[in-house]
Structures are given as C-alpha cells and as structure tokens.
Design a protein around this motif. Sequence first.
Motif, short mmCIF file in Angstrom:
data_model
loop_
_atom_site.label_atom_id
_atom_site.label_comp_id
_atom_site.label_asym_id
_atom_site.label_seq_id
_atom_site.Cartn_x
_atom_site.Cartn_y
_atom_site.Cartn_z
N LEU A 29 -0.60 0.99 6.35
CA LEU A 29 -1.18 1.64 5.09
C LEU A 29 -0.87 0.96 3.87
O LEU A 29 -1.07 1.73 2.68
N ALA A 30 -0.06 -0.14 3.85
CA ALA A 30 0.15 -0.94 2.77
C ALA A 30 -0.94 -1.03 1.63
O ALA A 30 -0.61 -0.76 0.81
N PRO A 31 -2.23 -1.29 1.98
CA PRO A 31 -3.32 -1.32 0.96
C PRO A 31 -3.42 -0.01 0.26
O PRO A 31 -3.67 0.09 -1.00
N LEU A 32 -3.01 1.10 0.68
CA LEU A 32 -3.13 2.40 0.20
C LEU A 32 -1.82 2.63 -0.51
O LEU A 32 -1.77 3.83 -1.35
N ALA A 35 0.61 1.73 -5.28
CA ALA A 35 1.09 2.47 -6.51
C ALA A 35 2.29 3.12 -6.27
O ALA A 35 2.47 4.02 -7.08
N HIS A 36 2.75 3.57 -5.09
CA HIS A 36 3.75 4.36 -4.85
C HIS A 36 4.86 3.91 -5.73
O HIS A 36 5.39 2.87 -5.49
N PRO A 37 5.91 5.02 -6.03
CA PRO A 37 7.01 4.56 -6.61
C PRO A 37 8.14 3.77 -5.96
O PRO A 37 8.59 2.87 -6.54
N ARG A 38 7.98 3.90 -4.74
CA ARG A 38 9.11 3.38 -3.81
C ARG A 38 8.28 2.16 -3.03
O ARG A 38 9.20 1.52 -2.04
N TRP A 39 7.34 1.64 -3.53
CA TRP A 39 6.66 0.41 -2.84
C TRP A 39 7.49 -0.77 -2.95
O TRP A 39 7.58 -1.72 -2.03
N GLN A 40 8.17 -0.98 -3.95
CA GLN A 40 8.93 -2.46 -4.26
C GLN A 40 10.12 -2.50 -3.23
O GLN A 40 10.68 -3.29 -2.59
N GLU A 41 10.56 -1.20 -2.92
CA GLU A 41 11.70 -0.78 -1.74
C GLU A 41 11.30 -1.37 -0.68
O GLU A 41 12.13 -1.90 0.20
N PHE A 42 9.90 -0.86 -0.24
CA PHE A 42 9.48 -1.24 0.92
C PHE A 42 9.38 -2.75 1.12
O PHE A 42 9.46 -3.53 2.10
#
Length: 53
Positions: A29-32, A35-42
């Motif tokens: 799901l990474a390309p989707l 823009a998620h707020p916790r993306w950098q945490e992932f």
Amino acid sequence: MDHAQKLGFLPQVRELRKIRRLLNPVRPLAPLLTAHPRWQEFRSWERVAQDLP
C-alpha cells in the motif's frame, strides 16, 4: 555464545520478528499512503526492519 545465553535472547528475537511481520501488509500500500501523517514513522521502521533477524 552458549545455549543458555541464546535462550535468553529468544524473547527479544521473537519481538523483533513480530515487528517485521506487522510491516509486511503495509508495503504493497506504500504508494497510496505517502500523504498519511504517520508515513515517516513507517519509513523509520522500514529502515530498522532491514537489519532484523
């Protein structure tokens, strides 16, 4: 390292493997999710997960 020492690390290794398994469903799901707020945490966990047992 003797057998007793290896057994002492077993719970920690299990926890680290659990982290790696929790990351697996998100990877496709990474390309989707960029823009998620916790993306950098992932992304931070992804970098650490490469070195997990």
